[in-house]
Design a protein around this motif. Structure first.
Motif, mmCIF file in Angstrom:
data_model
loop_
_atom_site.group_PDB
_atom_site.id
_atom_site.type_symbol
_atom_site.label_atom_id
_atom_site.label_comp_id
_atom_site.label_asym_id
_atom_site.label_seq_id
_atom_site.Cartn_x
_atom_site.Cartn_y
_atom_site.Cartn_z
ATOM 1 N N ILE A 40 0.871 -1.175 0.000
ATOM 2 C CA ILE A 40 0.000 0.000 0.000
ATOM 3 C C ILE A 40 0.906 1.222 0.000
ATOM 4 O O ILE A 40 1.689 1.426 0.934
ATOM 5 N N ILE A 41 0.839 2.013 -1.068
ATOM 6 C CA ILE A 41 1.765 3.124 -1.243
ATOM 7 C C ILE A 41 1.053 4.455 -1.011
ATOM 8 O O ILE A 41 0.142 4.824 -1.764
ATOM 9 N N PRO A 42 1.428 5.176 0.046
ATOM 10 C CA PRO A 42 0.860 6.506 0.270
ATOM 11 C C PRO A 42 1.175 7.419 -0.910
ATOM 12 O O PRO A 42 2.237 7.311 -1.529
ATOM 13 N N GLY A 43 0.242 8.336 -1.208
ATOM 14 C CA GLY A 43 0.377 9.137 -2.414
ATOM 15 C C GLY A 43 0.919 10.530 -2.234
ATOM 16 O O GLY A 43 0.956 11.299 -3.203
ATOM 17 N N THR A 44 1.357 10.879 -1.030
ATOM 18 C CA THR A 44 1.870 12.228 -0.830
ATOM 19 C C THR A 44 2.805 12.259 0.368
ATOM 20 O O THR A 44 2.702 11.416 1.269
ATOM 21 N N SER A 45 3.704 13.217 0.355
ATOM 22 C CA SER A 45 4.609 13.427 1.487
ATOM 23 C C SER A 45 4.298 14.747 2.202
ATOM 24 O O SER A 45 5.077 15.193 3.043
ATOM 25 N N ARG A 46 3.164 15.351 1.890
ATOM 26 C CA ARG A 46 2.810 16.645 2.487
ATOM 27 C C ARG A 46 2.565 16.497 3.988
ATOM 28 O O ARG A 46 1.808 15.615 4.410
ATOM 29 N N ILE A 113 -1.420 -1.042 -4.062
ATOM 30 C CA ILE A 113 -2.578 -0.157 -3.940
ATOM 31 C C ILE A 113 -2.026 1.244 -3.694
ATOM 32 O O ILE A 113 -1.327 1.484 -2.702
ATOM 33 N N PHE A 114 -2.322 2.146 -4.606
ATOM 34 C CA PHE A 114 -1.879 3.535 -4.490
ATOM 35 C C PHE A 114 -3.008 4.349 -3.865
ATOM 36 O O PHE A 114 -4.134 4.338 -4.367
ATOM 37 N N VAL A 115 -2.699 5.034 -2.778
ATOM 38 C CA VAL A 115 -3.681 5.879 -2.100
ATOM 39 C C VAL A 115 -3.316 7.327 -2.407
ATOM 40 O O VAL A 115 -2.416 7.898 -1.804
ATOM 41 N N THR A 116 -4.021 7.915 -3.359
ATOM 42 C CA THR A 116 -3.590 9.210 -3.878
ATOM 43 C C THR A 116 -4.622 10.320 -3.674
ATOM 44 O O THR A 116 -5.813 10.144 -3.963
ATOM 45 N N PRO A 117 -4.181 11.460 -3.213
ATOM 46 C CA PRO A 117 -5.027 12.656 -3.240
ATOM 47 C C PRO A 117 -4.968 13.266 -4.636
ATOM 48 O O PRO A 117 -4.164 12.839 -5.480
ATOM 49 N N GLU A 118 -5.817 14.251 -4.860
ATOM 50 C CA GLU A 118 -5.740 15.005 -6.116
ATOM 51 C C GLU A 118 -5.204 16.403 -5.823
ATOM 52 O O GLU A 118 -5.782 17.142 -5.032
ATOM 53 N N TYR A 119 -4.081 16.714 -6.446
ATOM 54 C CA TYR A 119 -3.501 18.051 -6.348
ATOM 55 C C TYR A 119 -3.503 18.676 -7.743
ATOM 56 O O TYR A 119 -2.849 18.157 -8.648
ATOM 57 N N SER A 124 0.360 13.884 -6.655
ATOM 58 C CA SER A 124 1.356 14.768 -6.054
ATOM 59 C C SER A 124 2.690 14.664 -6.794
ATOM 60 O O SER A 124 3.024 13.623 -7.379
ATOM 61 N N GLY A 125 3.446 15.744 -6.742
ATOM 62 C CA GLY A 125 4.775 15.728 -7.352
ATOM 63 C C GLY A 125 5.692 14.730 -6.686
ATOM 64 O O GLY A 125 6.553 14.118 -7.339
ATOM 65 N N SER A 126 5.524 14.528 -5.377
ATOM 66 C CA SER A 126 6.403 13.601 -4.669
ATOM 67 C C SER A 126 6.168 12.158 -5.095
ATOM 68 O O SER A 126 7.117 11.366 -5.223
ATOM 69 N N VAL A 154 -10.860 11.861 -8.807
ATOM 70 C CA VAL A 154 -10.938 11.000 -9.989
ATOM 71 C C VAL A 154 -9.946 11.418 -11.081
ATOM 72 O O VAL A 154 -9.465 10.579 -11.844
ATOM 73 N N ARG A 155 -9.615 12.704 -11.152
ATOM 74 C CA ARG A 155 -8.665 13.140 -12.187
ATOM 75 C C ARG A 155 -7.253 12.682 -11.844
ATOM 76 O O ARG A 155 -6.474 12.321 -12.739
ATOM 77 N N ALA A 156 -6.926 12.656 -10.559
ATOM 78 C CA ALA A 156 -5.632 12.117 -10.152
ATOM 79 C C ALA A 156 -5.550 10.629 -10.481
ATOM 80 O O ALA A 156 -4.513 10.141 -10.954
#
Length: 227
Positions: A40-46, A113-119, A124-126, A154-156
């Motif tokens: 499970i890969i987190p989608g941001t380092s913010r 499994i990628f858990v991604t926010p939409e920026y 995310s760039g990270s 959904v766009r991310a």
């Protein structure tokens, strides 16, 4: 070199680099159980992002299943700088220790499994930077996506699908999509049933596709060795 399935000993002379890679892959395949190994890969380092809550939820959903083994793999723990490899990742000629460590960890898994926010209508760039470091570690494996944002992210997710396709990484259709307005309350992740339901079918497909793709990777390794 003589390699026999199911044996702990290998009758061979000192292997060259290509033979060693082949042997390592086959030993890894032999040692796996019937469970599908999922990262499970987190989608941001913010800092202070909502992401850890969604990642924890995803891991909890898998905890009751007997056909998967899940581990959170955070690229932030590998101290990856902005991409600093001289040779493109597809050549699999990593020069930096952080890249080698990141790639070796990803290589342990059958699925992701990628858990991604939409920026700004994308991932995310990270996360993109972390993906750019590696290549073959994703080949002929399977992925699912959990996404969230003001418009459910959904766009991310769609952008991520295009990126992952370049890795020969199969992405299953179903995805869990969460809204910042209906699936979070005062900064706490409180998923609604309608948003969370697709996660189960997504996981079912991950298992089915993941098991099938194990043989694809094994066949590819055999062909590489024969060449």
């Amino acid at each position: 070199m003589l390699f026999k399935r199911g044996r702990t000993a290998v009758d061979c002379c000192v292997p060259n680099a290509q033979e060693q890679n082949y042997l390592t892959l086959h030993l890894a395949i032999e040692q796996r159980t019937d469970m599908l190994n999922i990262a499970i890969i987190p989608g941001t380092s913010r800092p202070q992002a909502l992401n850890p809550q969604v990642v924890a939820w995803a891991k909890d959903q898998l905890a009751g299943r007997e056909d998967v083994r899940a581990e959170v793999v955070d690229f932030g723990e590998f101290n990856l700088p902005l991409l600093d490899e001289v040779i493109p990742a597809g050549a699999n000629m990593y020069q930096n220790d952080h890249t080698k460590a990141w790639g070796a960890k990803l290589n342990e898994f059958d699925a992701f499994i990628f858990v991604t926010p939409e920026y700004n209508h994308s991932i995310s760039g990270s996360l993109k930077n972390a993906l750019d470091f590696v290549a073959a570690e994703f080949n002929h494996k399977v992925a699912g996506i959990v996404n969230y944002g003001a418009d459910k992210g959904v766009r991310a997710a769609e952008h991520l699908r295009h990126i992952l396709a370049n890795y020969k990484l199969a992405v299953v259709r179903d995805q869990a999509s969460f809204s910042l307005f209906t699936d979070f309350a005062d900064g706490v992740f409180t998923p609604t049933e309608v948003s969370a339901t697709p996660f189960a079918s997504m996981t079912d497909d991950l298992v089915s596709w993941g098991e099938a793709l194990k043989s694809v990777r094994e066949d590819a390794a055999s062909e590489e060795q024969a060449a």
